[in-house]
Design a protein around this motif. Structure first.
Motif, PDB file in Angstrom:
ATOM      1  N   VAL A 100       0.666  -0.734   0.237  1.00  0.00           N
ATOM      2  CA  VAL A 100      -0.505   0.002  -0.312  1.00  0.00           C
ATOM      3  C   VAL A 100       1.278   1.828  -0.721  1.00  0.00           C
ATOM      4  CG1 VAL A 100      -1.955   0.988   1.323  1.00  0.00           C
ATOM      5  CG2 VAL A 100      -2.133  -1.241   0.769  1.00  0.00           C
ATOM      6  N   VAL A 101       0.731   2.464  -1.288  1.00  0.00           N
ATOM      7  CA  VAL A 101       1.560   3.047  -1.706  1.00  0.00           C
ATOM      8  C   VAL A 101       0.511   4.811  -0.757  1.00  0.00           C
ATOM      9  CG1 VAL A 101       2.818   5.346  -2.255  1.00  0.00           C
ATOM     10  CG2 VAL A 101       2.939   2.066  -2.832  1.00  0.00           C
ATOM     11  N   ASP A 102       0.658   5.273   0.426  1.00  0.00           N
ATOM     12  CA  ASP A 102       0.644   6.281   1.292  1.00  0.00           C
ATOM     13  C   ASP A 102       0.853   7.747   0.426  1.00  0.00           C
ATOM     14  OD1 ASP A 102      -1.515   8.161   2.513  1.00  0.00           O
ATOM     15  OD2 ASP A 102      -0.695   7.104   4.101  1.00  0.00           O
ATOM     16  N   LEU A 103      -0.253   8.618   0.007  1.00  0.00           N
ATOM     17  CA  LEU A 103      -0.105   9.146  -0.861  1.00  0.00           C
ATOM     18  C   LEU A 103      -0.250  11.128  -0.232  1.00  0.00           C
ATOM     19  CD1 LEU A 103       0.444   8.418  -5.100  1.00  0.00           C
ATOM     20  CD2 LEU A 103       2.399   8.612  -3.008  1.00  0.00           C
ATOM     21  N   ASP A 104      -1.098  10.416   0.868  1.00  0.00           N
ATOM     22  CA  ASP A 104      -2.424  11.528   1.937  1.00  0.00           C
ATOM     23  C   ASP A 104      -1.265  12.841   1.884  1.00  0.00           C
ATOM     24  OD1 ASP A 104      -4.718  12.280   2.159  1.00  0.00           O
ATOM     25  OD2 ASP A 104      -4.364  11.548   4.415  1.00  0.00           O
ATOM     26  N   ARG A 105       0.006  13.094   2.728  1.00  0.00           N
ATOM     27  CA  ARG A 105       0.604  13.876   2.553  1.00  0.00           C
ATOM     28  C   ARG A 105       1.531  14.207   1.877  1.00  0.00           C
ATOM     29  NH1 ARG A 105       4.080  12.518   7.776  1.00  0.00           N
ATOM     30  NH2 ARG A 105       4.460  10.394   5.765  1.00  0.00           N
ATOM     31  N   VAL A 106       1.004  13.981   0.403  1.00  0.00           N
ATOM     32  CA  VAL A 106       2.486  14.264  -0.695  1.00  0.00           C
ATOM     33  C   VAL A 106       2.307  15.846  -0.946  1.00  0.00           C
ATOM     34  CG1 VAL A 106       3.328  13.931  -3.187  1.00  0.00           C
ATOM     35  CG2 VAL A 106       3.067  12.125  -1.754  1.00  0.00           C
ATOM     36  N   THR A 107       2.732  17.084  -1.435  1.00  0.00           N
ATOM     37  CA  THR A 107       2.911  18.439  -1.499  1.00  0.00           C
ATOM     38  C   THR A 107       3.113  18.258  -3.002  1.00  0.00           C
ATOM     39  OG1 THR A 107       4.500  18.768  -0.248  1.00  0.00           O
ATOM     40  CG2 THR A 107       3.211  18.757   0.667  1.00  0.00           C
ATOM     41  N   PHE A 108       3.837  17.884  -3.101  1.00  0.00           N
ATOM     42  CA  PHE A 108       4.312  17.241  -5.058  1.00  0.00           C
ATOM     43  C   PHE A 108       4.370  16.803  -5.594  1.00  0.00           C
ATOM     44  CE2 PHE A 108       6.820  18.400  -8.090  1.00  0.00           C
ATOM     45  CZ  PHE A 108       6.796  19.206  -9.523  1.00  0.00           C
ATOM     46  N   PHE A 109       3.529  15.794  -6.287  1.00  0.00           N
ATOM     47  CA  PHE A 109       3.709  14.847  -7.475  1.00  0.00           C
ATOM     48  C   PHE A 109       4.570  15.345  -8.855  1.00  0.00           C
ATOM     49  CE2 PHE A 109       1.990  10.803  -8.428  1.00  0.00           C
ATOM     50  CZ  PHE A 109       2.152   9.717  -7.998  1.00  0.00           C
ATOM     51  N   GLY A 110       5.439  14.957  -8.915  1.00  0.00           N
ATOM     52  CA  GLY A 110       6.102  15.502 -10.859  1.00  0.00           C
ATOM     53  C   GLY A 110       6.378  14.142 -11.337  1.00  0.00           C
ATOM     54  N   SER A 111       6.195  14.405 -12.352  1.00  0.00           N
ATOM     55  CA  SER A 111       6.598  13.629 -13.013  1.00  0.00           C
ATOM     56  C   SER A 111       7.143  11.817 -13.416  1.00  0.00           C
ATOM     57  CB  SER A 111       7.197  13.817 -14.988  1.00  0.00           C
ATOM     58  OG  SER A 111       7.767  14.337 -14.650  1.00  0.00           O
ATOM     59  N   ALA A 112       8.566  12.360 -12.317  1.00  0.00           N
ATOM     60  CA  ALA A 112       9.176  11.298 -12.161  1.00  0.00           C
ATOM     61  C   ALA A 112       8.516  10.535 -11.005  1.00  0.00           C
ATOM     62  CB  ALA A 112      11.092  11.515 -11.171  1.00  0.00           C
ATOM     63  N   ALA A 113       7.599  10.935 -10.231  1.00  0.00           N
ATOM     64  CA  ALA A 113       7.170  10.284  -9.497  1.00  0.00           C
ATOM     65  C   ALA A 113       5.441   9.024 -10.335  1.00  0.00           C
ATOM     66  CB  ALA A 113       6.147  11.236  -8.247  1.00  0.00           C
ATOM     67  N   VAL A 114       5.207  10.101 -10.868  1.00  0.00           N
ATOM     68  CA  VAL A 114       4.414   9.018 -11.335  1.00  0.00           C
ATOM     69  C   VAL A 114       4.730   7.864 -12.226  1.00  0.00           C
ATOM     70  CG1 VAL A 114       2.881   9.243 -13.533  1.00  0.00           C
ATOM     71  CG2 VAL A 114       2.689  11.169 -12.626  1.00  0.00           C
TER      72      VAL A 114
END
Length: 165
Positions: A100-114
């Motif tokens: 399970v990957v929890d992204l609830d506290r992510v403030t920036f989500f760039g193309s590298a993350a995708v």
């Protein structure tokens, strides 16, 4: 009509395609060996000031029955994405039955993350591991919708929902 328009190839006020010439530098270097400017150095901390928080915090929590929760908080961009990818790869390669990957506290989500999420999902599929995302109210939700990954991955509102199945 002024003489310069006739001379430059303009007729009756209508523009005509003009040739533009440019030359490569004498060394004819390509992109593969171009010299990139040095990045801006990180400023020295001010004595007595509070340290700045890290750009990305990643924690990995093991749960009963082979589940692993990877929590990310902060910015996931080109600089921090490798740490994010390593945490997911370690969970998947460690034999977890559910990641399970929890992204609830992510403030920036760039193309590298995708890109790293897509690779981790493929890796989990190949390993037979269930792969779920928790996005909650994170801004990553919109990025996942635009990229099309929201349609391909299991999105859950909370970690409890993702762990429950």
């Amino acid at each position: 009509m002024p003489e310069r328009y006739r001379r430059d190839g303009w007729a009756a006020g209508q523009p005509v395609a003009r040739r533009v010439a440019f030359a490569l530098p004498p060394t004819r270097r390509g992109w593969e060996n171009a010299v990139m400017p040095a990045s801006t150095p990180t400023p020295e901390p001010v004595p007595g000031a509070a340290p700045s928080p890290p750009l990305l915090e990643v924690t990995v929590d093991k749960h009963p029955e082979g589940a692993v929760v990877v929590r990310a908080g902060g910015e996931i961009d080109l600089l921090t994405a490798p740490r994010f990818a390593d945490a997911m790869a370690t969970a998947i390669d460690g034999g977890a039955s559910l990641v399970v990957v929890d992204l609830d506290r992510v403030t920036f989500f760039g193309s590298a993350a995708v890109a790293n999420l897509a690779r981790a999902a493929e890796r989990a599929d190949a390993a037979g591991t269930v792969f779920r995302l928790v996005v909650g109210a994170s801004m990553a939700t919109r990025v996942l919708e635009i990229s099309g990954l929201a349609d391909l991955l299991e999105l859950r509102p909370t970690v409890a929902d993702a762990l429950a199945g």
